[in-house]
Enzyme design. Sequence first.
Site: not given
Length: 378
Positions: A244, A364, A366
């Site tokens: 992320r 990765e 939502t």
Amino acid sequence: MLLSPDHQAIRDAVRVFAQEQLWPHAPQWDRDHHFPKAAHQGLAELGAYGICVPEAYSGAGLDYLTLALVLEEIAAGDGGTSTAISVTNCPYNAILMRYGTEAQKQQWLVPAARGEMLGAFCLTEPHVGSDASSLRTTAVREGDEYVINGVKQFITSGQNGHAAVVIAVTDKAAGKKGMSAFIVPTHNLGNTGWVVARLEDKLGQHSSDTAQINLENCRVPAENLIGQEGEGYKIALSALEGGRIGIAAQSVGMARSALEVAIGYAKERESFGTAIFNHQAVGFRLADCATRLEAARQLIWHAASLRDAGLPCLKEAAMAKLFASETAEAVCSAAIQTLGGYGYVNDFPVERIYRDVRVCQIYEGTSDVQKIIIQRAL
């Protein structure tokens, strides 16, 4: 946060490469849906394939802050290329570094860190997006092998990758604790059980392939099991923090390029006797974009620094990805608005960047999932 001289030097070196070797060619790659192998080789030579991998395993031996800096610069040159690089670094490399055996690291991590292999990550399935606990792909032990059957969806580098971390169910009755992780070579390494069923025709990021993968009686040696049986869910989630941070960084990189194009255009385009940049309707819009991008960048650097310090950063990584990805779309939209009609056609790059950046709010995890994570942390 202030960058160290070493971080600045690495960032600047990758920026030069990206602006010279990626940015000029990105429009053609987008039109041709071309995977730029030569550019990837150049990035591999810069160490971009194994940024956080220790030097003992042929990596650059650097940190997640460096990874964020590098991904921002690559994405500023071409979004699709940055996605393929991001997935190889994290989750692929990250999972092998943390959970792989020494033999697995030598066989599957070292070549990836050198840039000789492109990594993939197979978690999502056609019926499973955010609910990763509902997988149907199975792995059955037969002697010294596991036989994997199932379908994986939206797999970055499914066509051009060489090896993948695959999450499959080894014990259907155990729920989340019945999932396991495996290293699976792709068709590029001769695996006939790895079938590229379809290449997705996407809105953007055409220089990075996204595939549906059918695992058809896909046999892998038992030693390709990562960790222990039943640890797959934990292993899959373990790399999402770093992933992320990477997606957030590439969001900022793409949006930064769009903003730079918009600023350059606004300073040259004249209306009512002056450059449109001097009109507050335009100038204030661009000022807001620059401010939000800098805020996003600081969130990313903070999350990366926490991870490098070995501190929890689940919430911070989610915040960075949420804010950066949504900011990036807003900035790209503002860039199109600034260019007016020219922003809507492919004579200028902002429409391509807008298409490329939109997926950052999806993969990765939502934006909705990021909000759930942040909510739970409160």
